[in-house]
Design a protein around this motif. Structure first.
Motif, mmCIF file in Angstrom:
data_model
loop_
_atom_site.group_PDB
_atom_site.id
_atom_site.type_symbol
_atom_site.label_atom_id
_atom_site.label_comp_id
_atom_site.label_asym_id
_atom_site.label_seq_id
_atom_site.Cartn_x
_atom_site.Cartn_y
_atom_site.Cartn_z
ATOM 1 N N VAL A 115 23.471 19.912 63.455
ATOM 2 C CA VAL A 115 24.402 20.329 64.956
ATOM 3 C C VAL A 115 26.041 21.451 63.987
ATOM 4 O O VAL A 115 25.742 21.778 65.046
ATOM 5 N N ARG A 116 25.727 21.172 62.904
ATOM 6 C CA ARG A 116 26.569 22.367 62.742
ATOM 7 C C ARG A 116 26.123 23.053 61.041
ATOM 8 O O ARG A 116 25.633 22.547 60.401
ATOM 9 N N ASP A 153 26.146 15.782 55.514
ATOM 10 C CA ASP A 153 25.766 17.779 55.626
ATOM 11 C C ASP A 153 24.802 17.454 53.750
ATOM 12 O O ASP A 153 24.539 16.685 53.391
ATOM 13 N N THR A 154 24.118 18.692 54.062
ATOM 14 C CA THR A 154 23.659 19.312 53.401
ATOM 15 C C THR A 154 24.353 20.544 52.764
ATOM 16 O O THR A 154 24.707 21.604 53.432
ATOM 17 N N THR A 155 24.323 21.249 51.354
ATOM 18 C CA THR A 155 25.639 21.743 50.637
ATOM 19 C C THR A 155 24.729 22.932 49.829
ATOM 20 O O THR A 155 23.508 22.399 49.155
ATOM 21 N N PHE A 156 23.883 24.298 50.557
ATOM 22 C CA PHE A 156 23.125 25.210 49.670
ATOM 23 C C PHE A 156 24.033 26.542 48.925
ATOM 24 O O PHE A 156 24.955 26.535 49.574
ATOM 25 N N VAL A 157 23.517 26.980 47.771
ATOM 26 C CA VAL A 157 24.189 28.165 47.409
ATOM 27 C C VAL A 157 23.333 28.733 47.849
ATOM 28 O O VAL A 157 22.559 29.558 47.327
ATOM 29 N N VAL A 158 24.231 30.418 47.976
ATOM 30 C CA VAL A 158 23.640 31.298 47.957
ATOM 31 C C VAL A 158 22.902 32.146 47.033
ATOM 32 O O VAL A 158 23.638 32.337 45.675
ATOM 33 N N LYS A 208 29.051 29.532 49.378
ATOM 34 C CA LYS A 208 27.896 28.119 49.967
ATOM 35 C C LYS A 208 27.863 28.263 50.831
ATOM 36 O O LYS A 208 28.635 28.503 51.770
ATOM 37 N N VAL A 209 26.711 27.281 51.438
ATOM 38 C CA VAL A 209 26.501 27.390 52.929
ATOM 39 C C VAL A 209 26.065 25.878 53.457
ATOM 40 O O VAL A 209 25.698 25.056 52.787
ATOM 41 N N THR A 210 27.331 25.292 53.890
ATOM 42 C CA THR A 210 27.112 23.500 54.306
ATOM 43 C C THR A 210 26.521 23.359 55.712
ATOM 44 O O THR A 210 26.443 24.476 57.110
ATOM 45 N N VAL A 211 24.641 22.749 55.769
ATOM 46 C CA VAL A 211 24.248 22.558 57.442
ATOM 47 C C VAL A 211 25.277 20.525 57.604
ATOM 48 O O VAL A 211 25.007 19.928 56.601
ATOM 49 N N GLU A 212 25.488 21.234 58.752
ATOM 50 C CA GLU A 212 26.411 19.493 58.806
ATOM 51 C C GLU A 212 25.115 18.573 59.858
ATOM 52 O O GLU A 212 25.179 19.215 60.616
ATOM 53 N N TYR A 213 25.079 16.883 59.673
ATOM 54 C CA TYR A 213 23.902 16.749 60.703
ATOM 55 C C TYR A 213 25.020 14.832 61.704
ATOM 56 O O TYR A 213 25.451 15.179 61.289
#
Length: 180
Positions: free
Chosen positions: A40-41, A123-128, A113-118
């Motif tokens: 959602v975000r 949430d899940t954090t990704f690293v570029v 960091k890129v965080t996707v919230e549900y």
């Protein structure tokens, strides 16, 4: 609204956004699709992104739907961000209204960091890991939708030179990230 290939955000009549003739592989879904709540975000502190996410599907012509100005979109036929496989989030870089969600995407660097919230509060954090800019006709579909059992994320927007007559950028910017 305009249209784009499923691998890119699209040009709108008012926006400079991505278009491409590339197509998504027939099956981009992960074997465990739906195991993570609805995204959602998306939050990217390094470039001041904090935007709602909407699901994007396909238009009748097989191109990917695009989010409205001010929103980002995740490609729903593929894996959800955080599921195994390559998930895609697209947003416009700008429009006649001004900068949009991915205006500063080109400023991301390795380690950001890129965080996707549900919807369920997780949430899940990704690293570029890296990024690239390619002409739309050379869109690297094989790198965007590469087979992997790990959760990876591709952030896509327009980039490069702007063609004023076509009201579209000539290239796409793709940022590659992996789950932290």
């Amino acid at each position: 609204q305009g249209s784009a290939s499923p691998a890119t955000p699209a040009a709108t009549s008012e926006a400079a956004a991505a278009t491409s003739e590339a197509t998504v592989p027939d099956d981009t879904s992960s074997p465990e699709a739906g195991s993570i709540a609805k995204p959602v975000r998306v939050v990217i502190p390094a470039i001041d992104v904090d935007a709602d996410l909407v699901a994007l599907g396909l238009n009748d012509d097989g191109s990917m739907e695009v989010p409205d100005f001010g929103l980002a979109g995740w490609y729903e036929p593929g894996p959800r961000p955080g599921e195994p496989g390559p998930a895609v989030i697209a947003a416009h870089v700008d429009s006649v209204r001004g900068p949009d969600v991915f205006f500063r995407l080109r400023d991301l660097t390795t380690g950001d960091k890129v965080t996707v919230e549900y919807a369920d509060g997780s949430d899940t954090t990704f690293v570029v890991k890296n990024s690239e800019q390619q002409l739309k006709e050379d869109l690297p579909v094989e790198r965007i939708w590469n087979p992997t059992d790990h959760p990876v994320l591709r952030l896509i927007t327009c980039g490069g030179e702007f063609d004023a007559s076509a009201r579209s950028y000539l290239s796409n910017l793709i940022v590659y990230a992996s789950a932290a």
